[in-house]
Scaffold this motif. Structure first.
Motif, PDB file in Angstrom:
ATOM      1  N   LEU A  33       0.907  -1.270  -0.098  1.00 44.96           N
ATOM      2  CA  LEU A  33      -0.016  -0.029   0.055  1.00 44.96           C
ATOM      3  C   LEU A  33       0.978   1.294  -0.099  1.00 44.96           C
ATOM      4  CD1 LEU A  33      -3.101   0.637   0.021  1.00 44.96           C
ATOM      5  CD2 LEU A  33      -2.908   0.861   2.542  1.00 44.96           C
ATOM      6  N   TYR A  34       1.816   1.198   0.865  1.00 40.67           N
ATOM      7  CA  TYR A  34       2.836   2.301   0.737  1.00 40.67           C
ATOM      8  C   TYR A  34       3.425   2.563  -0.485  1.00 40.67           C
ATOM      9  CZ  TYR A  34       6.916   4.783   2.334  1.00 40.67           C
ATOM     10  OH  TYR A  34       8.171   5.743   2.528  1.00 40.67           O
ATOM     11  N   PHE A  35       4.198   1.510  -0.982  1.00 43.13           N
ATOM     12  CA  PHE A  35       4.826   1.590  -2.061  1.00 43.13           C
ATOM     13  C   PHE A  35       3.978   2.177  -3.488  1.00 43.13           C
ATOM     14  CE2 PHE A  35       7.608  -2.053  -0.878  1.00 43.13           C
ATOM     15  CZ  PHE A  35       8.533  -1.191  -0.511  1.00 43.13           C
ATOM     16  N   SER A  36       2.544   1.730  -3.259  1.00 42.78           N
ATOM     17  CA  SER A  36       1.560   2.169  -4.493  1.00 42.78           C
ATOM     18  C   SER A  36       1.447   3.740  -4.437  1.00 42.78           C
ATOM     19  CB  SER A  36       0.269   1.446  -4.244  1.00 42.78           C
ATOM     20  OG  SER A  36      -0.308   2.023  -3.087  1.00 42.78           O
ATOM     21  N   PHE A  37       1.940   4.414  -3.403  1.00 44.60           N
ATOM     22  CA  PHE A  37       1.883   5.848  -3.654  1.00 44.60           C
ATOM     23  C   PHE A  37       3.325   6.371  -3.723  1.00 44.60           C
ATOM     24  CE2 PHE A  37      -1.985   4.643  -0.917  1.00 44.60           C
ATOM     25  CZ  PHE A  37      -2.901   5.363  -1.777  1.00 44.60           C
ATOM     26  N   LEU A  38       4.260   5.538  -4.123  1.00 49.21           N
ATOM     27  CA  LEU A  38       5.279   6.288  -4.260  1.00 49.21           C
ATOM     28  C   LEU A  38       5.942   6.074  -5.775  1.00 49.21           C
ATOM     29  CD1 LEU A  38       7.738   4.944  -1.386  1.00 49.21           C
ATOM     30  CD2 LEU A  38       6.496   7.218  -1.572  1.00 49.21           C
ATOM     31  N   ARG A  39       6.685   7.147  -6.135  1.00 52.95           N
ATOM     32  CA  ARG A  39       7.445   6.699  -7.370  1.00 52.95           C
ATOM     33  C   ARG A  39       8.694   5.975  -7.149  1.00 52.95           C
ATOM     34  NH1 ARG A  39       8.621  10.040 -12.428  1.00 52.95           N
ATOM     35  NH2 ARG A  39      10.860   9.922 -11.573  1.00 52.95           N
ATOM     36  N   TYR A  40       8.593   4.936  -7.522  1.00 55.77           N
ATOM     37  CA  TYR A  40       9.697   3.708  -7.065  1.00 55.77           C
ATOM     38  C   TYR A  40      10.132   2.748  -8.038  1.00 55.77           C
ATOM     39  CZ  TYR A  40      11.962   0.555  -3.782  1.00 55.77           C
ATOM     40  OH  TYR A  40      12.663  -0.149  -3.090  1.00 55.77           O
ATOM     41  N   ASN A  41      11.423   2.987  -8.531  1.00 57.65           N
ATOM     42  CA  ASN A  41      11.748   2.022  -9.639  1.00 57.65           C
ATOM     43  C   ASN A  41      13.228   1.469  -9.406  1.00 57.65           C
ATOM     44  OD1 ASN A  41      12.904   0.997 -11.971  1.00 57.65           O
ATOM     45  ND2 ASN A  41      11.436   2.044 -13.171  1.00 57.65           N
ATOM     46  N   GLY A  52       1.250  10.581  -4.599  1.00 54.69           N
ATOM     47  CA  GLY A  52      -0.342  10.519  -4.335  1.00 54.69           C
ATOM     48  C   GLY A  52      -0.947   9.240  -5.287  1.00 54.69           C
ATOM     49  N   TRP A  53      -2.088   9.698  -6.100  1.00 58.00           N
ATOM     50  CA  TRP A  53      -2.599   8.550  -6.827  1.00 58.00           C
ATOM     51  C   TRP A  53      -2.072   8.331  -8.226  1.00 58.00           C
ATOM     52  CZ3 TRP A  53      -6.243   5.533  -4.294  1.00 58.00           C
ATOM     53  CH2 TRP A  53      -6.729   6.195  -3.026  1.00 58.00           C
ATOM     54  N   ASP A  54      -1.052   8.695  -8.509  1.00 59.94           N
ATOM     55  CA  ASP A  54      -0.406   8.713 -10.022  1.00 59.94           C
ATOM     56  C   ASP A  54      -0.304   7.170 -10.496  1.00 59.94           C
ATOM     57  OD1 ASP A  54      -0.453  11.275 -10.087  1.00 59.94           O
ATOM     58  OD2 ASP A  54       1.871  11.525 -10.559  1.00 59.94           O
ATOM     59  N   ASN A  55       0.301   6.447  -9.451  1.00 58.13           N
ATOM     60  CA  ASN A  55       0.598   5.016  -9.736  1.00 58.13           C
ATOM     61  C   ASN A  55      -0.644   4.455 -10.264  1.00 58.13           C
ATOM     62  OD1 ASN A  55       3.334   4.922  -9.538  1.00 58.13           O
ATOM     63  ND2 ASN A  55       3.053   4.447  -7.296  1.00 58.13           N
ATOM     64  N   ALA A 264       0.505  -0.671  -7.031  1.00 59.77           N
ATOM     65  CA  ALA A 264      -0.686  -0.193  -7.286  1.00 59.77           C
ATOM     66  C   ALA A 264      -1.674  -1.319  -7.602  1.00 59.77           C
ATOM     67  CB  ALA A 264      -0.687   0.887  -8.069  1.00 59.77           C
ATOM     68  N   GLY A 265      -1.024  -2.126  -8.722  1.00 63.90           N
ATOM     69  CA  GLY A 265      -1.856  -3.183  -9.364  1.00 63.90           C
ATOM     70  C   GLY A 265      -2.010  -4.314  -8.371  1.00 63.90           C
ATOM     71  N   GLY A 266      -0.866  -4.534  -7.460  1.00 65.24           N
ATOM     72  CA  GLY A 266      -1.412  -5.415  -6.479  1.00 65.24           C
ATOM     73  C   GLY A 266      -2.276  -5.324  -5.535  1.00 65.24           C
ATOM     74  N   ILE A 267      -2.753  -3.798  -5.125  1.00 65.34           N
ATOM     75  CA  ILE A 267      -3.843  -3.520  -4.399  1.00 65.34           C
ATOM     76  C   ILE A 267      -5.201  -3.830  -5.101  1.00 65.34           C
ATOM     77  CG2 ILE A 267      -4.947  -1.512  -3.202  1.00 65.34           C
ATOM     78  CD1 ILE A 267      -2.271  -2.629  -1.784  1.00 65.34           C
ATOM     79  N   VAL A 268      -5.076  -3.370  -6.434  1.00 67.80           N
ATOM     80  CA  VAL A 268      -6.196  -3.350  -7.159  1.00 67.80           C
ATOM     81  C   VAL A 268      -6.697  -5.131  -7.106  1.00 67.80           C
ATOM     82  CG1 VAL A 268      -7.200  -3.412  -9.610  1.00 67.80           C
ATOM     83  CG2 VAL A 268      -5.771  -1.460  -8.730  1.00 67.80           C
ATOM     84  N   ALA A 269      -5.719  -6.039  -7.594  1.00 66.02           N
ATOM     85  CA  ALA A 269      -6.076  -7.461  -7.513  1.00 66.02           C
ATOM     86  C   ALA A 269      -6.489  -7.964  -6.214  1.00 66.02           C
ATOM     87  CB  ALA A 269      -4.526  -8.332  -7.728  1.00 66.02           C
ATOM     88  N   VAL A 270      -5.868  -7.248  -5.155  1.00 63.27           N
ATOM     89  CA  VAL A 270      -6.353  -7.724  -3.628  1.00 63.27           C
ATOM     90  C   VAL A 270      -7.763  -7.147  -3.655  1.00 63.27           C
ATOM     91  CG1 VAL A 270      -5.937  -7.181  -1.320  1.00 63.27           C
ATOM     92  CG2 VAL A 270      -4.084  -7.759  -2.540  1.00 63.27           C
ATOM     93  N   ILE A 271      -8.268  -6.127  -3.932  1.00 68.27           N
ATOM     94  CA  ILE A 271      -9.738  -5.519  -3.900  1.00 68.27           C
ATOM     95  C   ILE A 271     -10.398  -6.607  -4.777  1.00 68.27           C
ATOM     96  CG2 ILE A 271     -10.987  -3.763  -4.322  1.00 68.27           C
ATOM     97  CD1 ILE A 271      -8.656  -1.859  -3.726  1.00 68.27           C
ATOM     98  N   LEU A 272     -10.127  -6.948  -5.910  1.00 65.86           N
ATOM     99  CA  LEU A 272     -11.062  -7.807  -6.878  1.00 65.86           C
ATOM    100  C   LEU A 272     -11.181  -9.113  -6.119  1.00 65.86           C
ATOM    101  CD1 LEU A 272      -9.642  -6.874 -10.387  1.00 65.86           C
ATOM    102  CD2 LEU A 272     -11.784  -6.129  -9.036  1.00 65.86           C
TER     103      LEU A 272
END
Lengths: 290, 276
Positions: A33-41, A52-55, A264-272
């Protein structure tokens, strides 16, 4: 009945399992969840910054996402349709008196025990290869042009492979349910003049309803996370033709090293997955009361 | 109660069922047959079914080229290790929930189940990064930890459904007869619990042996179990069907045989007791 003392002991016995699972669930999920709000490569270490919500915006508007959702639905839906319908018919057949029933059962259940990478590779090479695959030989035998299954119909081919693995599971569970069917009731219906079809639809199918629901829900949980079969057959391709949600998140995070978007994709998968899980939990919870 | 059925109908059922069962089983049979062919025969058209020169050289080649048995051993260590650790954690928990159920027992069970519904891809990145930082990537220990945790809910649930079937009355009776708690556990409960524990062990070894998300993502050459090792055959390197088949046969044979013995447990374990 249980004393104060035994309650306390019980709590101590349960806590290691609870603490470990709690840690397993909360720590990585919190990090995702934390990573999903970061620019992190991973290729640019030390440049992490809050975005923010960019990812989420990037992940959800990527054309690959919508095709991954469609592919996931086709994959899950296709396999479910084949395995439940096939499973009911198979279980019905295996429930009839026959010679060598035990061996037939063993043969039918076997694919479930084959590890995913083996079944995917064997199907890919020894069956679906357009030159030396067995299906190509069969096609040639009937004078047809051999098909390059995994490049022409990648998603369909993966549905076939996965369905082969899960049909035994559905069959076994539905067969177990069939065997708990009240034979007297069936005989009574037969004496009252109910035909085979009406016995199937009015007695057997309602009796199976619960087992079918369980099969559908449990398979859905596993099928949403299909990964190995895609990795070793098509790598999600051609293009994104056979990329499902799980594979897309994997590619985003470990192939393109974009941890932020992958998370961010991981969180979407968890929600689904949670949406499906709620239904399954209700089913199993009801059984716990019984 | 078996119903009376005409012999003719029984024969028809037999033929149809056997034909379909063999069709389903055929890919596995084909793997086994191909593993005894030479590479040239393995891709010959039309394919040869039984009449070819049987050879066992592929099994030797697979071992020589890539140290097959190291990966086999990795699979053994990882699947048995994670299952045994899981049992050690789960037996007390399931025991307490089955015999001293409290108000929260059902909620705890359902919550444990819910952790199983978490898609692995949702936690892939953090686990990968944590493992990278603490040096658990490509280690058997790392995989044992992950597989223990992902299978723990199934282990607890299976044990719970077995333990719940042990009649508590027997304990009361033993207590009346003056049995001490230690004897109670040793002579009465343990013999009744062992079959359930054995079934749980069996099913979880199977699940861990075939697990192919974490094993593929967290291992490289060093600690790769068979799932990941077989995946390395996906890069085409010319003639390799017979070797792929030999490697696959050895990878699936032990679990296939275990699986045949655990059909009933499979239903109970994977449906969390909802279908018995």
């Amino acid at each position: 009945m249980a004393t104060q003392h035994s309650r306390a002991a019980a709590r101590v016995m349960i806590s290691p399992a609870v603490i470990l699972l709690l840690g397993w669930m909360l720590i990585p999920l919190g990090m995702t969840l934390y990573f999903s709000f970061l620019r992190y490569n991973l290729l640019m270490p030390g440049t992490e910054s809050f975005t923010g919500w960019d990812n989420y915006y990037y992940f959800l508007t990527d054309p690959a996402f919508s095709s991954a959702i469609v592919n996931t639905l086709i994959l899950v839906g296709g396999v479910l349709a084949i395995t439940t319908i096939g499973g009911v018919l198979f279980a019905l057949l295996l429930d009839q008196p026959m010679f060598g029933q035990g061996i037939v059962r063993i043969l039918v259940i076997s694919p479930f025990f084959v590890m995913p990478t083996v079944s995917a590779l064997v199907w890919k090479n020894m069956f679906m290869n357009p030159v030396s695959g067995l299906l190509a030989s069969l096609w040639r035998f009937f004078g047809a042009q051999p098909v390059d299954w995994l490049s022409e119909y990648p998603l369909f081919s993966i549905v076939v492979i996965v369905a082969w693995q899960w049909l035994p599971f559905a069959t076994l569970i539905l067969l177990t349910a069939f065997q708990s069917l009240d034979q007297d009731q069936l005989e009574a219906a037969e004496m009252d003049g109910a035909g085979a079809l009406s016995r199937f639809f009015h007695i057997m199918l309602p009796h199976l309803a619960r087992a079918i629901t369980v099969v559908v829900l449990i398979q859905t949980i596993f099928l949403l996370s299909i990964f190995a079969e895609i990795l070793v057959t098509t790598n999600g391709g051609p293009g994104t033709a056979s990329t499902n949600l799980t594979y897309l998140v994997y590619a985003e995070s470990l192939l393109r090293f974009d941890v932020g978007t992958g998370s961010a994709g991981g969180i979407v998968a968890v929600i689904l997955a949670n949406i499906v899980a709620i239904f399954l939990m209700r089913m199993i919870g009801k059984n716990l009361d019984a | 109660m078996a119903r009376a059925v005409s012999t003719r109908r029984k024969w028809i059922t037999t033929v149809v069922a056997w034909a379909l069962a063999l069709l389903i089983f055929f890919p596995i049979l084909w793997i086994i047959l191909t593993s005894f062919k030479t590479e040239a025969e393995a891709i010959s058209t039309p394919p040869s079914f039984l009449f070819f020169d049987w050879t066992t050289e592929n099994y030797g080649t697979v071992q020589e080229r890539s140290n097959y048995f190291r990966h086999f051993w990795n699979s053994v260590v990882i699947s048995i290790g994670s299952t045994v650790i899981g049992l050690i954690i789960a037996i007390p928990a399931a025991w307490a929930m089955a015999f001293v159920p409290g108000k929260q027992t059902k909620n705890v069970l359902m919550w444990m189940l819910s952790t199983k519904m978490l898609p692995p891809v949702g936690v892939l990145v953090p686990i990968y990064l944590i493992f990278r930082d603490v040096g658990l990537l490509d280690s058997r220990l790392g995989l044992i930890i992950v597989l223990t945790l992902i299978n723990l809910p199934i282990i607890v649930w299976m044990l719970y459904t077995y333990f719940r079937e042990i009649p508590v009355d027997i304990l009361e009776a033993a207590r009346m007869d003056g049995a001490a708690l230690r004897n109670e556990i040793l002579y009465i409960l343990t013999p009744m619990a062992v079959p359930g524990i054995a079934s749980t062990l069996l099913l979880n070894v199977i699940l861990a042996w075939n697990e192919a998300f974490w094993t593929l993502n967290l291992t490289a050459a060093n600690s790769a179990p068979l799932t990941a090792f077989i995946a390395s055959y996906s890069s085409p390197e010319g003639l390799f069907y017979a070797k792929l088949s030999a490697a696959s046969t050895m990878a699936i044979a032990p679990i296939l045989i275990l699986g045949w013995f655990s059909q009933k447990q499979l239903v109970r374990g994977l449906t969390f007791g909802a279908v018995k």
